[in-house]
Write an enzyme that holds these catalytic residues in place. Structure first.
Site, PDB file in Angstrom:
ATOM      1  N   ASP A  17      -3.067   8.086   4.685  1.00 24.39           N
ATOM      2  CA  ASP A  17      -1.891   8.145   3.811  1.00 24.39           C
ATOM      3  C   ASP A  17      -1.409   9.575   3.565  1.00 24.39           C
ATOM      4  OD1 ASP A  17      -1.449   5.428   3.377  1.00 24.39           O
ATOM      5  OD2 ASP A  17      -2.952   5.339   1.779  1.00 24.39           O
ATOM      6  N   ARG A  43       2.263  -5.890  -6.026  1.00 17.89           N
ATOM      7  CA  ARG A  43       3.213  -5.504  -4.995  1.00 17.89           C
ATOM      8  C   ARG A  43       3.620  -6.687  -4.138  1.00 17.89           C
ATOM      9  NH1 ARG A  43       1.710  -0.249  -2.764  1.00 17.89           N
ATOM     10  NH2 ARG A  43       3.026   0.220  -4.540  1.00 17.89           N
ATOM     11  N   TYR A  44       2.679  -7.572  -3.883  1.00 17.09           N
ATOM     12  CA  TYR A  44       2.937  -8.722  -3.021  1.00 17.09           C
ATOM     13  C   TYR A  44       3.023  -9.963  -3.908  1.00 17.09           C
ATOM     14  CZ  TYR A  44       1.103  -5.589   0.621  1.00 17.09           C
ATOM     15  OH  TYR A  44       0.878  -4.541   1.467  1.00 17.09           O
ATOM     16  N   CYS A  84      -9.775  10.339   0.321  1.00 19.53           N
ATOM     17  CA  CYS A  84      -9.366   9.225  -0.553  1.00 19.53           C
ATOM     18  C   CYS A  84      -7.857   9.211  -0.790  1.00 19.53           C
ATOM     19  CB  CYS A  84     -10.072   9.337  -1.901  1.00 19.53           C
ATOM     20  SG  CYS A  84      -9.620   7.980  -3.015  1.00 19.53           S
ATOM     21  N   LYS A  95       1.774  -2.719   3.266  1.00 18.39           N
ATOM     22  CA  LYS A  95       1.153  -2.429   4.562  1.00 18.39           C
ATOM     23  C   LYS A  95       2.000  -2.982   5.709  1.00 18.39           C
ATOM     24  CE  LYS A  95      -3.344  -2.668   2.365  1.00 18.39           C
ATOM     25  NZ  LYS A  95      -2.880  -3.150   1.036  1.00 18.39           N
ATOM     26  N   ASP A 124       0.432   2.103   5.284  1.00 23.00           N
ATOM     27  CA  ASP A 124       0.826   1.694   3.941  1.00 23.00           C
ATOM     28  C   ASP A 124       2.083   2.504   3.646  1.00 23.00           C
ATOM     29  OD1 ASP A 124       0.611   0.230   1.616  1.00 23.00           O
ATOM     30  OD2 ASP A 124      -1.522   0.670   1.366  1.00 23.00           O
ATOM     31  N   ARG A 141      -6.378   7.564  -3.121  1.00 21.15           N
ATOM     32  CA  ARG A 141      -6.089   7.485  -4.558  1.00 21.15           C
ATOM     33  C   ARG A 141      -6.694   8.679  -5.278  1.00 21.15           C
ATOM     34  NH1 ARG A 141      -7.488   1.888  -4.975  1.00 21.15           N
ATOM     35  NH2 ARG A 141      -5.566   1.215  -3.990  1.00 21.15           N
ATOM     36  N   CYS A 169     -14.799  10.401  -1.512  1.00 26.14           N
ATOM     37  CA  CYS A 169     -14.457  10.638  -0.116  1.00 26.14           C
ATOM     38  C   CYS A 169     -13.374  11.706  -0.057  1.00 26.14           C
ATOM     39  CB  CYS A 169     -13.934   9.355   0.521  1.00 26.14           C
ATOM     40  SG  CYS A 169     -15.030   7.957   0.224  1.00 26.14           S
ATOM     41  N   CYS A 186     -16.451   6.583  -8.548  1.00 24.32           N
ATOM     42  CA  CYS A 186     -17.035   6.180  -7.264  1.00 24.32           C
ATOM     43  C   CYS A 186     -18.404   6.821  -7.151  1.00 24.32           C
ATOM     44  CB  CYS A 186     -16.187   6.680  -6.097  1.00 24.32           C
ATOM     45  SG  CYS A 186     -14.575   5.898  -6.035  1.00 24.32           S
ATOM     46  N   ARG A 203      -0.697 -11.809  -4.727  1.00 20.12           N
ATOM     47  CA  ARG A 203      -1.960 -11.112  -4.981  1.00 20.12           C
ATOM     48  C   ARG A 203      -1.735  -9.812  -5.747  1.00 20.12           C
ATOM     49  NH1 ARG A 203       0.021 -10.950  -0.031  1.00 20.12           N
ATOM     50  NH2 ARG A 203      -0.404  -9.292   1.465  1.00 20.12           N
TER      51      ARG A 203
HETATM   52  C1  LIG Z   1      -3.666  -3.663   0.133  1.00 19.82           C
HETATM   53  C2  LIG Z   1      -3.172  -4.239  -1.085  1.00 19.82           C
HETATM   54  C3  LIG Z   1      -3.353  -5.607  -1.357  1.00 19.82           C
HETATM   55  C4  LIG Z   1      -4.057  -6.535  -0.404  1.00 19.82           C
HETATM   56  O1  LIG Z   1      -3.320  -6.668   0.765  1.00 19.82           O
HETATM   57  P1  LIG Z   1      -3.843  -7.567   1.980  1.00 19.82           P
HETATM   58  O2  LIG Z   1      -2.906  -7.214   3.093  1.00 19.82           O
HETATM   59  O3  LIG Z   1      -3.737  -8.980   1.563  1.00 19.82           O
HETATM   60  O4  LIG Z   1      -5.250  -7.182   2.251  1.00 19.82           O
HETATM   61  C5  LIG Z   1      -2.830  -6.097  -2.521  1.00 19.82           C
HETATM   62  N1  LIG Z   1      -2.151  -5.301  -3.386  1.00 19.82           N
HETATM   63  C6  LIG Z   1      -1.961  -3.994  -3.146  1.00 19.82           C
HETATM   64  C7  LIG Z   1      -1.194  -3.183  -4.125  1.00 19.82           C
HETATM   65  C8  LIG Z   1      -2.471  -3.411  -1.994  1.00 19.82           C
HETATM   66  O5  LIG Z   1      -2.298  -2.098  -1.767  1.00 19.82           O
HETATM   67  S1  SF4 Z   2     -11.952   6.053  -0.589  1.00 13.39           S
HETATM   68 FE1  SF4 Z   2     -11.552   6.754  -2.706  1.00 13.39          FE
HETATM   69  S2  SF4 Z   2     -11.774   4.931  -3.971  1.00 13.39           S
HETATM   70 FE2  SF4 Z   2     -12.751   4.483  -2.008  1.00 13.39          FE
HETATM   71  S3  SF4 Z   2     -14.917   4.999  -2.294  1.00 13.39           S
HETATM   72 FE3  SF4 Z   2     -13.923   6.786  -1.414  1.00 13.39          FE
HETATM   73  S4  SF4 Z   2     -13.327   8.038  -3.179  1.00 13.39           S
HETATM   74 FE4  SF4 Z   2     -13.756   5.981  -3.952  1.00 13.39          FE
END
Ligand SMILES: *Cc1c(COP(=O)(O)O)cnc(C)c1O
Ligand code: SF4
Length: 366
Positions: free
Chosen positions: A291, A110-111, A130, A335, A328, A132, A127, A123, A114
């Site tokens: 989220d 996305r960025y 979560c 973010k 996000d 995701r 959670c 996991c 990174r």
């Molecule tokens: C959060 C995230 C990162 C890392 O972002 P930082 O702001 O550098 O911590 C990288 N890729 C994705 C897709 C993310 O959601």
């Molecule tokens: S927030 Fe989601 S991915 Fe992170 S530890 Fe909890 S269940 Fe696993």
């Protein structure tokens, strides 16, 4: 409360063995009943939730739950609530549009510099909040060698990627050999400067942070770890020892919290959490607005709540203890840091600023 003494940790020689913790996770209402009191209605509601989202709680994390108080902040993060079956109209299956930013499976790019490598969907604890949750817990397998190779090939072909964030799921609920295979493969890519690991095991299964694991990670420095504490009660002796071991291994440790209604959405609780983290040498990094994932409306606070909390703390406690409050962006915008706002006016020749007590100052813009 005598009913619950059976889970007393000191009588269990396997308690500090993380594999035992994984194998003995609590996955249904019947299992929970040896840790907390549940009415038949609560048990039925848990069963109903489990048809949508999976549950797993390590015995360690379950032992931190208040056996009678339903509003216990540990319990609410671990035990399914019927509110999860309610879908608000604005909630989305994939709110961060990760699937659209995925050039190859298991990778989100996305960025510019990174990528996020999703190393597993597993996991140690699922959670309840979560983000995701659409994929996490759906499939208990780690990235295959072929998939890892494909993700690594993409990173190799994109030399602007200098930071690889290994997350999931929780990569540290996999065994040492698998963790090493993934970290070592990423480390072989010459232009990758830093490797980051996102993991909640220091919070939910601190015995996973073994000297053996740390000896492996030390070989592939620089590695940074971000973990996920949400409440001061999670900062147990065991969790703090796990954090200390990580930092002592030369791995900087950060924390990402989620702002959760009724759990940490007040300045005093947040202050205790943040100061406790700094004492454990964990640097608060992000505080996330919860989220728009499905079934989380009972956890979500207004955005203004997060701004208010950060504003209440800024200036009053060490800057080290203050995370960045971020949203996000839905749809994959990444973010976005949000307020509080300290710039009151921007004029051609001066800025008008507000300090943490609300006093105004002007500063020349020359
Ligand atoms: C959060 C995230 C990162 C890392 O972002 P930082 O702001 O550098 O911590 C990288 N890729 C994705 C897709 C993310 O959601
Ligand atoms: S927030 Fe989601 S991915 Fe992170 S530890 Fe909890 S269940 Fe696993």
């Amino acid at each position: 409360m005598e009913n619950f003494s059976s889970v007393n940790t000191s009588f269990n020689p396997s308690w500090n063995d993380w594999k035992w913790q994984m194998q003995n996770r609590i996955t249904d209402a019947v299992g929970l009943a040896s840790y907390i009191s549940l009415t038949s209605r609560e048990s039925a509601e848990i069963d109903q939730c489990l048809q949508h989202f999976r549950m797993a709680v390590t015995p360690y994390y379950a032992s931190l739950m208040d056996p009678v108080d339903q509003s216990c902040p540990i319990r609410r993060q671990a035990v399914p609530a019927i509110a999860e079956t309610y879908l608000a109209p604005y909630e989305l299956r994939d709110p961060l549009a990760e699937e659209n930013s995925s050039p190859v499976p298991n990778l989100v790019h996305r960025y510019p510099d990174r990528v996020l490598l999703l190393a597993t969907h597993m996991c140690s604890m699922y959670c309840r909040h979560c983000t995701r949750r659409r994929v996490v817990g759906q499939e208990d397998r780690a990235i295959t060698s072929a998939e890892l190779e494909r993700a690594a090939a993409y990173i190799e072909a994109n030399p602007q990627i200098r930071d690889v964030l290994i997350s999931g799921g929780d990569p540290l609920c996999m065994g040492d050999a698998v963790v090493e295979r993934i970290v070592a493969r990423v480390r072989r890519i010459a232009h990758v400067q830093i490797i980051r690991i996102g993991t909640r095991v220091p919070v939910v299964m601190p015995m996973r942070i073994t000297s053996g694991l740390l000896a492996i990670l030390k070989k592939y420095q620089p590695i940074w770890i971000n973990t996920h504490f949400n409440h001061p009660r999670e900062l147990t002796d065991e969790a703090r020892a796990a954090c200390a071991a990580i930092v002592d291994a030369g791995i900087p440790l950060g924390n990402q919290s989620v702002l959760l209604k009724g759990i940490n959405d007040d300045a005093e609780t947040m202050k205790q959490l943040l100061l406790g983290l700094v004492q454990a040498r964990v640097r608060p990094y992000y505080l996330y607005q919860c989220d728009l994932s499905q079934g989380l409306s009972h956890f979500r606070t207004p955005v203004s709540k997060g701004v208010e909390i950060i504003q209440a703390l800024t200036g009053n406690i060490s800057g080290y203890a203050i995370p960045k409050f971020v949203i996000d962006a839905p749809g994959g915008g990444g973010k976005i840091p949000i307020g509080p706002e300290y710039v009151v006016a921007v004029e051609p020749d001066r800025f008008v600023l507000k300090n943490y007590t609300g006093d105004l100052y002007t500063y020349p813009n020359i």
